[in-house]
Design an enzyme around this catalytic site. Structure first.
Site, PDB file in Angstrom:
ATOM      1  N   TYR A   1      34.960  44.196  53.950  1.00 43.18           N
ATOM      2  CA  TYR A   1      34.752  43.861  55.359  1.00 43.18           C
ATOM      3  C   TYR A   1      36.086  43.657  56.071  1.00 43.18           C
ATOM      4  CZ  TYR A   1      32.782  41.427  59.424  1.00 43.18           C
ATOM      5  OH  TYR A   1      32.424  41.048  60.701  1.00 43.18           O
TER       6      TYR A   1
ATOM      7  N   ALA B   1      34.906  35.268  66.481  1.00 41.83           N
ATOM      8  CA  ALA B   1      35.199  34.355  65.372  1.00 41.83           C
ATOM      9  C   ALA B   1      33.891  33.735  64.879  1.00 41.83           C
ATOM     10  CB  ALA B   1      36.205  33.296  65.793  1.00 41.83           C
TER      11      ALA B   1
END
Length: 264
Positions: A156, A187
């Site tokens: 990822y 985030a």
């Protein structure tokens, strides 16, 4: 503020997640603005979303697609282009933090790249002739993991780092066609998948509170509506001179010095 998105054909991948996910929220906001969402996703949930949008009098299309399959991506983009004759925007939103770390196999690592980065390349590749005609733009949904790391998720992290590289590369490569390319970086945002992850932890509530305390602005997670609103502004004509940018919608999480935070 009118974003002038009405009637714009917006290809969006990964928008058939659960209700309240980032992609699904962007999809609903696109429909509210009168854009024509063209959803590319493997989950059949997308049929229901598009049907509900159409019942509101807004055109939309769903192409059920395994985005790790190059042929299916090409077919989906062709189907969209054939129906509408144009593509104005591509929003690449696929992202699965799949935990493919250093202990994973080569095949698992490559599968992570195919899902989280290569799909971005292929959708843009096949949509490009239409983006050139419309002088459209590209928006990639990124992650703070590309910049901060996270641990135990090499696939990822590599993918999202690559997505940022592609964002800047496409901004340079396509500037001759007046095509903009930007990325939104997220985030900590409260989504159904985040909720599921927290529930798997033995000390989930404690972990959640420790995360929230580290988000500088208001000590809260970013809402998916806040992310969607920034996305819509960025793809709109109101952001017509913005390209090659990484736009952080994260409450200051990545850049602000959290050592300055103090408790009351």
């Amino acid at each position: 503020m009118d974003l002038n998105l009405k009637g714009k054909v917006v290809v969006i991948s990964g928008a058939a997640g659960k209700e309240g996910s980032i992609g699904e929220t962007i999809l609903q906001r696109l429909a509210e603005e009168g854009a024509i969402p063209a959803v590319i996703d493997r989950n059949a949930r997308g049929f229901g979303y598009v049907e509900a949008i159409q019942k509101k009098g807004i055109d939309a299309i769903f192409c059920q697609t395994d985005v790790t399959n190059p042929d299916q991506i090409e077919s989906a983009v062709k189907t969209i282009a054939k129906k509408y004759g144009r593509i104005d925007v591509v929003i690449n939103n696929v992202g699965v933090n799949d935990g493919v770390g250093l202990d994973a196999s080569y095949e698992e690592f490559m599968d992570s790249l195919k899902l989280n980065m290569v799909s971005y390349f292929l959708i843009v590749k096949h949509a490009l002739p239409f983006l050139i005609k419309s002088k459209g733009n590209i928006l990639n949904i990124g992650s703070k993991v590309a910049l901060t790391g996270q641990g135990r998720t090499s696939g990822y992290a590599a993918s999202k780092g690559g997505v940022l590289g592609l964002t800047r590369e496409w901004a340079v490569d396509l500037i001759k066609h007046d095509i903009r390319s930007n990325a939104i970086i997220i985030a900590e945002s409260w989504t159904p998948s985040y909720d599921t992850w927290i529930r798997t932890l033995p000390n989930g509530e404690e972990k959640l509170q420790s995360i929230v305390k580290k988000i500088p602005l208001e000590n809260r997670m970013t809402s998916t509506n806040e992310i969607a609103d920034t996305c819509l502004f960025t793809i709109s004509d109101r952001s017509s001179h913005t390209t090659g940018q990484f736009i952080f919608v994260d409450g200051g999480y990545v850049h602000l010095d959290r050592s300055l935070l103090t408790e009351d």
